[in-house]
Enzyme design. Structure first.
Site, PDB file in Angstrom:
ATOM      1  N   SER A 146     -10.530  -6.072 -11.969  1.00  0.00           N
ATOM      2  CA  SER A 146      -9.179  -5.846 -12.591  1.00  0.00           C
ATOM      3  C   SER A 146      -8.954  -6.117 -13.904  1.00  0.00           C
ATOM      4  CB  SER A 146      -8.061  -6.557 -11.509  1.00  0.00           C
ATOM      5  OG  SER A 146      -6.917  -6.622 -12.082  1.00  0.00           O
ATOM      6  N   TYR A 159      -4.647 -13.852  -6.848  1.00  0.00           N
ATOM      7  CA  TYR A 159      -5.385 -12.711  -7.084  1.00  0.00           C
ATOM      8  C   TYR A 159      -6.183 -12.680  -8.277  1.00  0.00           C
ATOM      9  CZ  TYR A 159      -5.455  -7.426  -7.906  1.00  0.00           C
ATOM     10  OH  TYR A 159      -5.948  -6.123  -7.962  1.00  0.00           O
TER      11      TYR A 159
HETATM   12  P1  NDP Z   1      -4.372  -0.361  -1.489  1.00  0.00           P
HETATM   13  O1  NDP Z   1      -3.618  -1.380  -1.023  1.00  0.00           O
HETATM   14  O2  NDP Z   1      -3.647   0.987  -1.942  1.00  0.00           O
HETATM   15  O3  NDP Z   1      -5.688   0.263  -0.527  1.00  0.00           O
HETATM   16  C1  NDP Z   1      -6.603  -0.808  -0.088  1.00  0.00           C
HETATM   17  C2  NDP Z   1      -7.416  -0.207   0.869  1.00  0.00           C
HETATM   18  O4  NDP Z   1      -8.432  -1.186   1.252  1.00  0.00           O
HETATM   19  C3  NDP Z   1      -6.957   0.507   2.073  1.00  0.00           C
HETATM   20  O5  NDP Z   1      -7.574   1.668   2.385  1.00  0.00           O
HETATM   21  C4  NDP Z   1      -7.077  -0.434   3.164  1.00  0.00           C
HETATM   22  O6  NDP Z   1      -7.287   0.069   4.434  1.00  0.00           O
HETATM   23  C5  NDP Z   1      -8.407  -1.253   2.860  1.00  0.00           C
HETATM   24  N1  NDP Z   1      -8.534  -2.714   3.044  1.00  0.00           N
HETATM   25  C6  NDP Z   1      -7.866  -3.775   2.859  1.00  0.00           C
HETATM   26  N2  NDP Z   1      -8.308  -4.882   3.535  1.00  0.00           N
HETATM   27  C7  NDP Z   1      -9.418  -4.385   4.171  1.00  0.00           C
HETATM   28  C8  NDP Z   1     -10.403  -5.063   5.060  1.00  0.00           C
HETATM   29  N3  NDP Z   1     -10.228  -6.533   5.156  1.00  0.00           N
HETATM   30  N4  NDP Z   1     -11.475  -4.333   5.594  1.00  0.00           N
HETATM   31  C9  NDP Z   1     -11.234  -3.013   5.353  1.00  0.00           C
HETATM   32  N5  NDP Z   1     -10.495  -2.308   4.589  1.00  0.00           N
HETATM   33  C10 NDP Z   1      -9.541  -3.087   4.061  1.00  0.00           C
HETATM   34  O7  NDP Z   1      -5.221  -0.708  -2.779  1.00  0.00           O
HETATM   35  P2  NDP Z   1      -5.555  -0.161  -4.345  1.00  0.00           P
HETATM   36  O8  NDP Z   1      -6.210   1.165  -3.989  1.00  0.00           O
HETATM   37  O9  NDP Z   1      -4.526  -0.401  -5.252  1.00  0.00           O
HETATM   38  O10 NDP Z   1      -6.611  -0.995  -4.782  1.00  0.00           O
HETATM   39  C11 NDP Z   1      -8.243  -0.930  -4.514  1.00  0.00           C
HETATM   40  C12 NDP Z   1      -8.852  -2.065  -5.282  1.00  0.00           C
HETATM   41  O11 NDP Z   1      -8.665  -1.798  -6.690  1.00  0.00           O
HETATM   42  C13 NDP Z   1      -8.709  -3.533  -4.773  1.00  0.00           C
HETATM   43  O12 NDP Z   1      -9.594  -4.556  -5.035  1.00  0.00           O
HETATM   44  C14 NDP Z   1      -7.519  -3.822  -6.194  1.00  0.00           C
HETATM   45  O13 NDP Z   1      -7.657  -5.150  -6.408  1.00  0.00           O
HETATM   46  C15 NDP Z   1      -8.133  -3.098  -7.196  1.00  0.00           C
HETATM   47  N6  NDP Z   1      -7.347  -2.897  -8.308  1.00  0.00           N
HETATM   48  C16 NDP Z   1      -6.158  -1.985  -8.068  1.00  0.00           C
HETATM   49  C17 NDP Z   1      -5.364  -1.823  -9.289  1.00  0.00           C
HETATM   50  C18 NDP Z   1      -4.119  -0.994  -8.955  1.00  0.00           C
HETATM   51  O14 NDP Z   1      -3.632  -0.721 -10.280  1.00  0.00           O
HETATM   52  N7  NDP Z   1      -3.954  -0.403  -7.946  1.00  0.00           N
HETATM   53  C19 NDP Z   1      -5.642  -2.230 -10.733  1.00  0.00           C
HETATM   54  C20 NDP Z   1      -6.802  -3.223 -10.454  1.00  0.00           C
HETATM   55  C21 NDP Z   1      -7.618  -3.552  -9.449  1.00  0.00           C
HETATM   56  P3  NDP Z   1      -6.653  -0.647   5.962  1.00  0.00           P
HETATM   57  O15 NDP Z   1      -5.177  -0.800   5.541  1.00  0.00           O
HETATM   58  O16 NDP Z   1      -7.034   0.442   6.787  1.00  0.00           O
HETATM   59  O17 NDP Z   1      -7.221  -1.921   6.061  1.00  0.00           O
END
Ligand code: NDP
Length: 255
Positions: A146, A159
Site C-alpha cells: 500500500s 494498518y
Molecule cells: P476488500 O475489503 O474490498 O476485500 C477484502 C477481501 O479479502 C474480501 O474478498 C474478503 O473476503 C477477503 N478476506 C478478508 N479477510 C480474509 C481472511 N482472513 N481470509 C480470507 N479472505 C479474507 O479489500 P480491498 O480489495 O480494498 O483490498 C485488498 C488488498 O489491497 C488489501 O491487502 C488492502 O490492504 C490492499 N489495499 C487496498 C487499497 C484500496 O484503496 N482499496 C489501497 C492499498 C492497498 P471475505 O469477506 O469472504 O473474507
C-alpha cells in the site's frame, strides 16, 4: 519485446481475498491473460458469486474457501489446489483488512487481527506455496502492499505498520529465494473504491484532500492495477525481484 512475455496461458494463480475489490479485479485480469485463477475468501456464498460472474465471461476460475489467518487451512488448501488444478505458479497475497481508530484508543484485538490478516497470512501463504516453488525452481509471488508503507496517516497506525512489514517481507523473501528462480515483488496501490474504503469513498472532504494530494488528481480505477499484476506474474519480470511497484497516480512520488 514480444507480447508473449506477458502471456499467462496455462499458469495457475492463487489470489487470496478475491471475492471482491482489488483481488476480484486482479482475478479477472489474470484470467483474461490466460491464467487459471483460484479465488479465495471466507464467505462461501460471496465467493461463489464472484466465481460465477467471472466464469460467465468464459474465464477459467474456481473458488477455495479458507481463512488466510490459519496456517493449517492455507497448507490444506494449497495441497488440494495442487492436486486438483495443478502447481501454483503465481501467488498473490491480497487479503487484507483495515480498522480506523485513534491510536490511544486502538483495541488490542483489532491490532492483532490486522497483523494476522495483513502480515501473518502473507508469510504463511508464501511459505506453503514457496516450499513447492523451490522444488520446481520457478514461481512468482506478489504481495499487495500500500502507499501507506510510505505515508504516515492518522487513525490507521496498525494498518500502516502492517504495510511496512509487507514491503520488507517482500524484500527479505526475494533475497532468500532468488537463487531458486522465484521472484517476490509487491504492488503498492493508492486509493481505490472498494468495500475496504467505504468510509472514505463517500466523504467529500477526504476525496478533495486525496485528489489535491495526488498528482493524477483522482482516485485509482481497479482495472489500472491489472497491468502491474500481469507484469509481475509473467516472464516479463523474471529479473525484477524485491520491488514494490506503486500504482498510485504519483501520490508517493510527490511531496
Ligand atoms: P476488500 O475489503 O474490498 O476485500 C477484502 C477481501 O479479502 C474480501 O474478498 C474478503 O473476503 C477477503 N478476506 C478478508 N479477510 C480474509 C481472511 N482472513 N481470509 C480470507 N479472505 C479474507 O479489500 P480491498 O480489495 O480494498 O483490498 C485488498 C488488498 O489491497 C488489501 O491487502 C488492502 O490492504 C490492499 N489495499 C487496498 C487499497 C484500496 O484503496 N482499496 C489501497 C492499498 C492497498 P471475505 O469477506 O469472504 O473474507
Amino acid at each position: 519485446m514480444s507480447l508473449s512475455l506477458f502471456d499467462l496461458t496455462g499458469r495457475v494463480a492463487l489470489i487470496t481475498g478475491s471475492s471482491q475489490g482489488i483481488g476480484y479485479a486482479l482475478a479477472g485480469g489474470l484470467g483474461r491473460a490466460g491464467a487459471r485463477v483460484i479465488l479465495n475468501g471466507r464467505d462461501a456464498s460471496k465467493l461463489a458469486q464472484a466465481v460465477d460472474s467471472l466464469s460467465a465471461e468464459g474465464l477459467n476460475v474456481t473458488g477455495s474457501v479458507f481463512d488466510v489467518t490459519d496456517p493449517d487451512a492455507i497448507e490444506a488448501a494449497v495441497a488440494r489446489i495442487e492436486q486438483e488444478v495443478g502447481p501454483v505458479d503465481i501467488l498473490i497475497n491480497n487479503a487484507g483488512k483495515q480498522h480506523r481508530a485513534p491510536a490511544e484508543e486502538f483495541p488490542d484485538e483489532a491490532w492483532r487481527d490486522i497483523f494476522r490478516t495483513n502480515v501473518d497470512s502473507a508469510f504463511f501463504a508464501a511459505r506453503s506455496v514457496g516450499r513447492r516453488m523451490i522444488e520446481r525452481r520457478r514461481g512468482k509471488i506478489i504481495n499487495i502492499g500500500s502507499v501507506q508503507s510510505e505515508l504516515g496517516r492518522p487513525t490507521i497506525v496498525p494498518y500502516t505498520a502492517t504495510k511496512g512489514a509487507v514491503k520488507m517481507m517482500t524484500r527479505g523473501l526475494a533475497a532468500e529465494w532468488a537463487k531458486h528462480n522465484i521472484q517476490v515483488n509487491a504492488i503498492g496501490p493508492g486509493y481505490f473504491d472498494t468495500p475496504l474504503n467505504a468510509a472514505l469513498v463517500n466523504n467529500p472532504e477526504f476525496s478533495a484532500w486525496l485528489c489535491g494530494r495526488t498528482p493524477a488528481g483522482r482516485w485509482g480505477k481497479l482495472e489500472e492495477l491489472i497491468g502491474a499484476a500481469i507484469f509481475l506474474s509473467s516472464s516479463a519480470s523474471d529479473f525484477v525481484n524485491g520491488h514494490m511497484l506503486m500504482v498510485d497516480g504519483g501520490l508517493t512520488a510527490s511531496v
